[in-house]
Design an enzyme around this catalytic site. Structure first.
Site, PDB file in Angstrom:
ATOM      1  CD  GLU A  51      62.928  11.357  24.129  1.00 57.37           C
ATOM      2  OE1 GLU A  51      61.831  11.924  24.138  1.00 57.37           O
ATOM      3  OE2 GLU A  51      63.902  11.771  23.458  1.00 57.37           O
ATOM      4  NE  ARG A 124      62.580  24.442  29.524  1.00 57.68           N
ATOM      5  CZ  ARG A 124      61.712  24.469  28.540  1.00 57.68           C
ATOM      6  NH1 ARG A 124      61.355  23.375  27.937  1.00 57.68           N
ATOM      7  NH2 ARG A 124      61.187  25.603  28.126  1.00 57.68           N
ATOM      8  CE1 TYR A 238      61.428  30.356  35.653  1.00 63.36           C
ATOM      9  CE2 TYR A 238      60.740  32.146  34.218  1.00 63.36           C
ATOM     10  CZ  TYR A 238      61.055  30.820  34.408  1.00 63.36           C
ATOM     11  OH  TYR A 238      61.004  29.952  33.352  1.00 63.36           O
ATOM     12  CG  ASP A 319      57.128  23.053  20.960  1.00 64.83           C
ATOM     13  OD1 ASP A 319      56.134  23.661  21.386  1.00 64.83           O
ATOM     14  OD2 ASP A 319      58.295  23.332  21.294  1.00 64.83           O
TER      15      ASP A 319
HETATM   16  C1  LIG Z   1      63.351  30.073  25.827  1.00 60.66           C
HETATM   17  C2  LIG Z   1      62.067  29.316  25.981  1.00 60.66           C
HETATM   18  C3  LIG Z   1      61.265  29.531  27.095  1.00 60.66           C
HETATM   19  C4  LIG Z   1      60.055  28.860  27.239  1.00 60.66           C
HETATM   20  N1  LIG Z   1      59.286  29.096  28.335  1.00 60.66           N
HETATM   21  C5  LIG Z   1      58.092  28.483  28.465  1.00 60.66           C
HETATM   22  C6  LIG Z   1      57.284  28.700  29.626  1.00 60.66           C
HETATM   23  O1  LIG Z   1      57.683  29.421  30.543  1.00 60.66           O
HETATM   24  N2  LIG Z   1      56.066  28.100  29.696  1.00 60.66           N
HETATM   25  C7  LIG Z   1      55.610  27.272  28.699  1.00 60.66           C
HETATM   26  O2  LIG Z   1      54.492  26.749  28.810  1.00 60.66           O
HETATM   27  N3  LIG Z   1      56.372  27.031  27.590  1.00 60.66           N
HETATM   28  C8  LIG Z   1      57.583  27.599  27.459  1.00 60.66           C
HETATM   29  N4  LIG Z   1      58.376  27.321  26.376  1.00 60.66           N
HETATM   30  C9  LIG Z   1      57.893  26.383  25.343  1.00 60.66           C
HETATM   31  C10 LIG Z   1      58.111  24.944  25.774  1.00 60.66           C
HETATM   32  O3  LIG Z   1      59.447  24.729  26.157  1.00 60.66           O
HETATM   33  C11 LIG Z   1      57.756  23.974  24.640  1.00 60.66           C
HETATM   34  O4  LIG Z   1      56.579  24.404  24.011  1.00 60.66           O
HETATM   35  C12 LIG Z   1      57.533  22.588  25.184  1.00 60.66           C
HETATM   36  O5  LIG Z   1      58.676  22.129  25.856  1.00 60.66           O
HETATM   37  C13 LIG Z   1      57.159  21.621  24.046  1.00 60.66           C
HETATM   38  O6  LIG Z   1      57.017  20.335  24.565  1.00 60.66           O
HETATM   39  P1  LIG Z   1      56.835  19.092  23.583  1.00 60.66           P
HETATM   40  O7  LIG Z   1      56.694  17.916  24.480  1.00 60.66           O
HETATM   41  O8  LIG Z   1      55.773  19.385  22.577  1.00 60.66           O
HETATM   42  O9  LIG Z   1      58.194  19.002  22.745  1.00 60.66           O
HETATM   43  P2  LIG Z   1      59.699  18.756  23.203  1.00 60.66           P
HETATM   44  O10 LIG Z   1      59.936  19.256  24.574  1.00 60.66           O
HETATM   45  O11 LIG Z   1      60.550  19.294  22.126  1.00 60.66           O
HETATM   46  O12 LIG Z   1      59.833  17.174  23.267  1.00 60.66           O
HETATM   47  C14 LIG Z   1      59.920  16.392  22.103  1.00 60.66           C
HETATM   48  C15 LIG Z   1      60.590  15.068  22.473  1.00 60.66           C
HETATM   49  O13 LIG Z   1      60.488  14.182  21.366  1.00 60.66           O
HETATM   50  C16 LIG Z   1      61.718  13.487  21.206  1.00 60.66           C
HETATM   51  N5  LIG Z   1      61.778  13.033  19.808  1.00 60.66           N
HETATM   52  C17 LIG Z   1      62.036  13.775  18.703  1.00 60.66           C
HETATM   53  N6  LIG Z   1      61.931  13.017  17.588  1.00 60.66           N
HETATM   54  C18 LIG Z   1      61.582  11.764  18.004  1.00 60.66           C
HETATM   55  C19 LIG Z   1      61.309  10.545  17.322  1.00 60.66           C
HETATM   56  N7  LIG Z   1      61.355  10.467  15.980  1.00 60.66           N
HETATM   57  N8  LIG Z   1      61.003   9.440  18.060  1.00 60.66           N
HETATM   58  C20 LIG Z   1      60.952   9.501  19.422  1.00 60.66           C
HETATM   59  N9  LIG Z   1      61.212  10.638  20.115  1.00 60.66           N
HETATM   60  C21 LIG Z   1      61.501  11.766  19.413  1.00 60.66           C
HETATM   61  C22 LIG Z   1      62.764  14.522  21.597  1.00 60.66           C
HETATM   62  O14 LIG Z   1      64.001  13.909  21.947  1.00 60.66           O
HETATM   63  C23 LIG Z   1      62.073  15.206  22.782  1.00 60.66           C
HETATM   64  O15 LIG Z   1      62.361  14.569  24.010  1.00 60.66           O
HETATM   65  C24 LIG Z   1      59.617  27.956  26.224  1.00 60.66           C
HETATM   66  C25 LIG Z   1      60.434  27.717  25.109  1.00 60.66           C
HETATM   67  C26 LIG Z   1      61.647  28.372  24.996  1.00 60.66           C
HETATM   68  C27 LIG Z   1      62.496  28.093  23.798  1.00 60.66           C
END
Ligand SMILES: Cc1cc2nc3c(=O)[nH]c(=O)nc-3n(C[C@H](O)[C@H](O)[C@H](O)COP(=O)(O)OP(=O)(O)OC[C@H]3O[C@@H](n4cnc5c(N)ncnc54)[C@H](O)[C@@H]3O)c2cc1C
Length: 412
Positions: A51, A124, A238, A319
């Site tokens: 991370e 979260r 909520y 994402d």
């Molecule tokens: C307003 C809003 C509301 C939402 N509500 C919902 C909901 O109710 N339900 C739902 O299912 N989804 C919801 N989402 C979507 C959800 O938040 C995201 O899809 C989800 O958090 C993505 O998770 P992830 O682990 O793919 O990415 P992220 O949470 O972006 O995590 C990526 C991680 O990688 C790390 N990182 C980046 N680059 C590197 C690197 N080179 N080396 C090491 N680490 C790195 C970052 O620091 C971060 O910790 C919402 C989004 C938004 C914006």
């Protein structure tokens, strides 16, 4: 409260804990990356999660976890922890911003029987902490904070990467690399090597706040999710934890702008109501938005759908692979589905390269479909006259149960 990601990671630094065979490296300890680590470890892999952030902070606010993702988290033995950390909403109420008329009420009590898991609402940070603690307890997972995955090279079924830490860079070998590094994924940049694939502003800005429940209007202090539809903007809120706080988000459409409008990072509730153009706003909603002392701006970025997520033993997840607008509340849920499919593919005993091919085949179509559906849902939520009238009649006719059934393809 900041969360320090350490534990097994301190023991094993970034060299991987199993001496001989290189570990699978997951870049990113978000909800997707941590769930992937747990699913890969269950499949017998040794996993190192790197991370970038030195400390995993409480960013964002609430998260709705729908049954399709809840079932997967439960299958990881987390049911009790999920139940303790979450609040179960009794219903989703859909209303108009103007006047507050109730358009539909979606009852959620039967979700567990119908789809194998309830709808759960999390802060979260609580869900992330729960996953991090489960990963730290697992003997095959190391989580290393303050370690950014940099350039890498894939060669002969292995990945060689540069890992940047506060005290310098180290080289590391992995049997596979999973880019769970979010919408601004550098693993994706490195794989795609295409400037056209850069993150682009979606034309929407979210504004988020946590409101103490005692400041919210009495009628909105229920254990229910409220969705308010306005022209070009909507609001979701909520309760969280023991219902002592309310997580609220206002999402505003800015048209076809290529860049987010230049505006301060924080806004007061009354300014936000003007910014959203909420003329004739229901008084309860107005009071709730005004009770948010400081709304945090969150421009939403997207990336085009990819034709491939993987190259050899390197792949993407969450994402990083398929950022989606939050209108179906499925971004994290789809990351969790990815993690489950990835673990399942590794569990079959195939080589990492074949497991990654299987994972991509299993996931790409559904994730892209949810990504497209999320965007369409935004158009539907933000419709103006006369489409909004047609939408409202359709909602009243379909009713809450009918609307849940229409979304069953997501939750099954
Ligand atoms: C307003 C809003 C509301 C939402 N509500 C919902 C909901 O109710 N339900 C739902 O299912 N989804 C919801 N989402 C979507 C959800 O938040 C995201 O899809 C989800 O958090 C993505 O998770 P992830 O682990 O793919 O990415 P992220 O949470 O972006 O995590 C990526 C991680 O990688 C790390 N990182 C980046 N680059 C590197 C690197 N080179 N080396 C090491 N680490 C790195 C970052 O620091 C971060 O910790 C919402 C989004 C938004 C914006």
């Amino acid at each position: 409260m900041p969360l320090h990601a350490s534990g097994a990671g301190d023991r094993n630094a970034v060299t991987g804990p199993n001496g001989g065979r290189p570990p699978v490296v997951v870049a990113g300890a978000g909800i997707g990356g941590l769930t992937a680590a747990l699913c890969l470890a269950r499949a017998g892999q040794t996993v190192v999660t790197l991370e970038r952030a030195p400390v995993i902070e409480e960013v964002g606010a609430g998260l709705q976890i729908a049954p399709n993702a809840g079932r997967i988290l439960q299958s990881l033995g987390l049911t009790d922890a999920l139940d303790v950390a979450s609040l179960r909403p009794e219903a989703i109420n859909i209303r108009r911003v103007r006047g507050g008329e109730l358009l539909a009420r979606l009852p959620l009590a039967e979700a567990k029987d119908r789809w194998g898991a309830p709808f759960r609402l999390f802060h979260r940070a609580d869900l992330q902490r729960l996953l991090l603690e489960a990963a730290q307890r697992h003997g095959s997972i190391s989580v290393v904070a303050g370690a950014r995955v940099g350039d890498f090279e894939e060669d002969g079924g292995a990945v060689y990467m540069r890992v940047h830490k506060a005290d310098g860079a180290e080289d590391m070998e992995a049997s596979a690399l999973v880019g769970a590094d979010g919408v601004r994924s550098s693993v994706r940049d490195f794989l795609a090597r295409d400037p056209k694939d850069a993150p682009v502003y979606s034309g929407h800005t979210a504004w988020r706040a946590i409101v103490p429940a005692e400041s919210a209007p009495a009628k909105l202090r229920l254990r229910e999710t409220q969705l308010w539809l306005g022209e070009g903007a909507h609001v979701v809120h909520y309760p969280l934890r023991d219902a002592s706080i309310v997580s609220a988000v206002v999402i505003i459409e800015d048209g076809r702008r290529r860049e987010p409008p230049g505006e301060p990072a924080f806004a007061e509730g009354s300014a936000l109501i003007r910014r959203a153009g909420f003329a004739g706003c229901a008084s309860d909603l107005r009071d709730l938005i005004e009770a948010g002392a400081s709304w945090r701006r969150w421009p939403l970025f997207g990336r085009p759908a990819l034709r491939r997520w993987s190259q050899g033993v390197v792949t993407l997840l969450g994402d990083a692979a398929h950022p989606m607008l939050p209108f179906l509340a499925q971004g994290a849920a789809q990351a969790i589905e990815d993690a489950h499919a990835l673990g399942g593919a590794f569990a079959c005993g195939a080589s990492p390269e074949n497991a990654i091919k299987t994972y991509e085949r299993a996931r790409m179509e559904r994730a892209n479909k949810v990504q497209r559906a999320s965007r369409r849902q935004g158009d539907y939520f933000h419709a103006g006259f006369p489409l909004a009238q047609v939408r409202d009649i359709a909602m009243r006719t379909l009713g809450g149960q009918g609307m849940l059934t229409r979304n069953a393809w997501l939750y099954r």
